[in-house]
Design an enzyme around this catalytic site. Sequence first.
Site, PDB file in Angstrom:
ATOM      1  N   ASP A   1       4.407 -10.634  -2.912  1.00 21.72           N
ATOM      2  CA  ASP A   1       5.124  -9.492  -2.870  1.00 21.72           C
ATOM      3  C   ASP A   1       4.564  -8.603  -3.731  1.00 21.72           C
ATOM      4  O   ASP A   1       3.962  -8.278  -4.088  1.00 21.72           O
ATOM      5  CB  ASP A   1       7.054  -9.986  -3.388  1.00 21.72           C
ATOM      6  CG  ASP A   1       7.702  -9.057  -3.065  1.00 21.72           C
ATOM      7  OD1 ASP A   1       8.027  -7.819  -3.082  1.00 21.72           O
ATOM      8  OD2 ASP A   1       8.768  -9.584  -1.171  1.00 21.72           O
ATOM      9  N   ASP A  31       8.716  -2.734   3.469  1.00 20.22           N
ATOM     10  CA  ASP A  31       9.704  -2.714   2.493  1.00 20.22           C
ATOM     11  C   ASP A  31      10.036  -0.895   2.652  1.00 20.22           C
ATOM     12  O   ASP A  31       9.257  -0.411   2.894  1.00 20.22           O
ATOM     13  CB  ASP A  31       9.813  -3.479   1.730  1.00 20.22           C
ATOM     14  CG  ASP A  31      11.218  -3.812   0.508  1.00 20.22           C
ATOM     15  OD1 ASP A  31      12.624  -3.495   0.870  1.00 20.22           O
ATOM     16  OD2 ASP A  31      10.898  -4.296  -0.144  1.00 20.22           O
ATOM     17  N   MET A  32      11.155  -0.967   2.612  1.00 13.91           N
ATOM     18  CA  MET A  32      11.708   0.833   2.247  1.00 13.91           C
ATOM     19  C   MET A  32      13.068   0.776   1.100  1.00 13.91           C
ATOM     20  O   MET A  32      14.599   0.613   1.518  1.00 13.91           O
ATOM     21  CB  MET A  32      12.572   1.132   3.608  1.00 13.91           C
ATOM     22  CG  MET A  32      12.729   2.861   3.374  1.00 13.91           C
ATOM     23  SD  MET A  32      14.064   2.982   3.859  1.00 13.91           S
ATOM     24  CE  MET A  32      14.121   4.580   4.786  1.00 13.91           C
ATOM     25  N   ASN A  33      13.375   0.912  -0.149  1.00 12.73           N
ATOM     26  CA  ASN A  33      13.993   1.192  -1.140  1.00 12.73           C
ATOM     27  C   ASN A  33      14.970   2.006  -0.886  1.00 12.73           C
ATOM     28  O   ASN A  33      15.234   2.608  -2.982  1.00 12.73           O
ATOM     29  CB  ASN A  33      13.823   0.240  -2.179  1.00 12.73           C
ATOM     30  CG  ASN A  33      12.801  -1.420  -1.783  1.00 12.73           C
ATOM     31  OD1 ASN A  33      13.887  -1.969  -1.248  1.00 12.73           O
ATOM     32  ND2 ASN A  33      11.428  -1.842  -2.596  1.00 12.73           N
ATOM     33  N   ASP A  42      19.204  -8.533   0.237  1.00 17.01           N
ATOM     34  CA  ASP A  42      18.640  -9.257  -1.154  1.00 17.01           C
ATOM     35  C   ASP A  42      19.565  -9.864  -1.416  1.00 17.01           C
ATOM     36  O   ASP A  42      19.217 -10.753  -2.868  1.00 17.01           O
ATOM     37  CB  ASP A  42      18.546  -7.621  -2.126  1.00 17.01           C
ATOM     38  CG  ASP A  42      17.125  -6.724  -1.533  1.00 17.01           C
ATOM     39  OD1 ASP A  42      15.968  -7.842  -0.759  1.00 17.01           O
ATOM     40  OD2 ASP A  42      17.139  -6.024  -1.778  1.00 17.01           O
TER      41      ASP A  42
END
Length: 725
Positions: free
Chosen positions: A363, A475-477, A545
Amino acid sequence: MPITFVPETQTFYLDTDNTSAIFRVYDQGYILTEYWGKRIHHADLTRLQKVYASGFSPNYPGAVDRSWSLDLIPTEYPVYGGGDYRSPAVQVQFPDGSRLLDLKYHSHRVLEGKPELPGLPHLDGADCTLELTLCDDYSGLEVVLSYSLFEKIDIIARSARICNKTGAPLKVTRALSASIDLPRADFDMMGLYGAHIRERQLDRTPLRHGIQSVESRRGASSHQHNPFAALVSRETTEFSGDAYGAALIYSGNFVISAEVDSFDTTRFQLGINPFDFSWKLEDGEEFVTPEAVMTYTDQGLNRMSQNFHNAFRHHLGHTRIRNKVRPIVINNWEATYFDFDEEKLFDIIDCCKGLGIDTFVLDDGWFGKRYNDVCSLGDWVVNKDKLPHGLDPIIERCEQNGMSFGLWFEPEMVSEDSDLYRAHPEWAIHKEGRPFCTGRCQLVLDLANPEVLEYLKKALSDVLANHRISYVKWDMNRHITDAYSSALPADRQPEIYHRYMLNLYALLDYLNKRFPDVAFEGCSGGGGRFDAGMLYYMPQTWTSDDSDAIERLKIQYGTSFAYPPQCMTAHISASPNHQMGRVTPYDTRARVAMSASFGYELNPLHLTDEEREEIKNQTARYKKIAPLVTEGDFYRLISPFDRNCCAWMFVSPDKRRAVAVYVQKLGVPAWPRNLVYLAGLNPDARYRIEEMDGEFYGDELMHAGIALPWMGDFQSASFTLEQID
């Protein structure tokens, strides 16, 4: 043929196995909606169109009499300016500032199968498609409405193509994918709302007069609302009653609305959110809307969901794993966060040997100078301080231990403290010279800019082409703020959100085609972009999450209203849980996570020998039931939104095998008799239940039920059924 046109009455009949949609060309060429619901004969329904004159509902030019007003008539694709004061489906602005449209029937054609939507994700494999062309005779603007039928699963996919044949540029300011007027208002509107780590909570609210909507203005479909909604009768339950469902195959700003007028007609619409949107359409160009997936059933919410599940499992995307069993993954995030090096990873990977895990995913933190979340996004080169020998030794260690290797990216983001931002600050979405927002200390890359698209194609390809990577977590946070693109002229700035999505889809399409053996998993702070648009390219999404099994009951249950469980990634995490601090039994965590695409989010170095044996048993069991999770029909049995427990099950298409799960949230003293009623079985077949001693008829299990023992906090049970010949 499921699509029939009767010239004598100018009526279109669209039939699936269990539904009919009927509309016709009427006075002056307007398209009148006559019916959408349970399948009926091809009757003449003109007798139902009783319209009465109403004060302040103006008559369109040439109307038969004063009773005919577009304000009172159910229409297929309503416009602005012709006397209909309800929400239009399309709006444009011409060079002289006029926004008036008058769309009427021009022509139609019926096609076998279904054309692709250029640049947009969409369903494939339809039986046939109706293309209905409407024209504004005064300007030359055309709108082509597309209706694609999937007979066996009662799905109609709708989209619109706006064609500029006016001889001059114009501006599209509203372009919805579908609109339907229903002759009643006694509905509840159902949707999925939430927040980060609390996604897709179920909401059911009676319609009122006026407009109710779910929408996103964040540049992504979002944690807050999901591009799915349903209108259901007040009495509708899981297994009975009317349900009209709609989902949008789109990952950006959207709106789904229900407008009840003063005559108790409900206008149900969905498409790109018109908020802060416009699109300059040059002469000769076309604008294509995202695809709306629509279904009706009179058999309740569960059948509505199964229709969506079948559409998305069998007709969405072309990836290698679209409808296949997913690998069992272990992710190092909750094991190490940013604190790892080569030796620590070697220890974790070695510790996975023999557990039955298929893929190790590295990750966040492997690239740039990434020791925390304040730097290096955009710099997709290996962090040589942490991994001095690069990724290859990690990959080789995985393979030595019987696992493949996966890698985390957050390609759409950039850190201010990064080589990429220092070289190209204009590639971030913001306005130079103005203060701007950050989220997680990062900015969003301007994917409306073709240069950014080309950079990401090369940067990601360089990593994927030079390493044996079988799995990517994407991912896109953060969401978009300060929406300004340095690559767009002033009159095209409101195009930024949609251009971003088109280029994101182009990037994903490019990577899927160049690396067909890589399985992509979507993520946005967990489930912040869980939509059919992303599932087209990434057939599973990290659902939240929040990996706590008890919180996941609501999250996964709510998600199942539109999306099949195999699309949800669910991992067993450590106890106490990192988000909730809750202590939950291993078997409960396993049963919840195994009802989706299964994996682990923990540190195997901390496992006891007993826990290692438990994981071996879990992975072996999942591999046994995974075909049911992938191919089976899903049934919701008990809602965690209504009860202190939750239950669901999967049934194989031939009804010979099934698995059911029950989870108790909090224990109850003085335990009453507690029964769970199964569903979807063959009533006349006999089943053996692995966890029980005896044989049972299907009708017995569905109508008399299974009696459960007393259970304390967070305890659970599962039932594995196999038909006895």
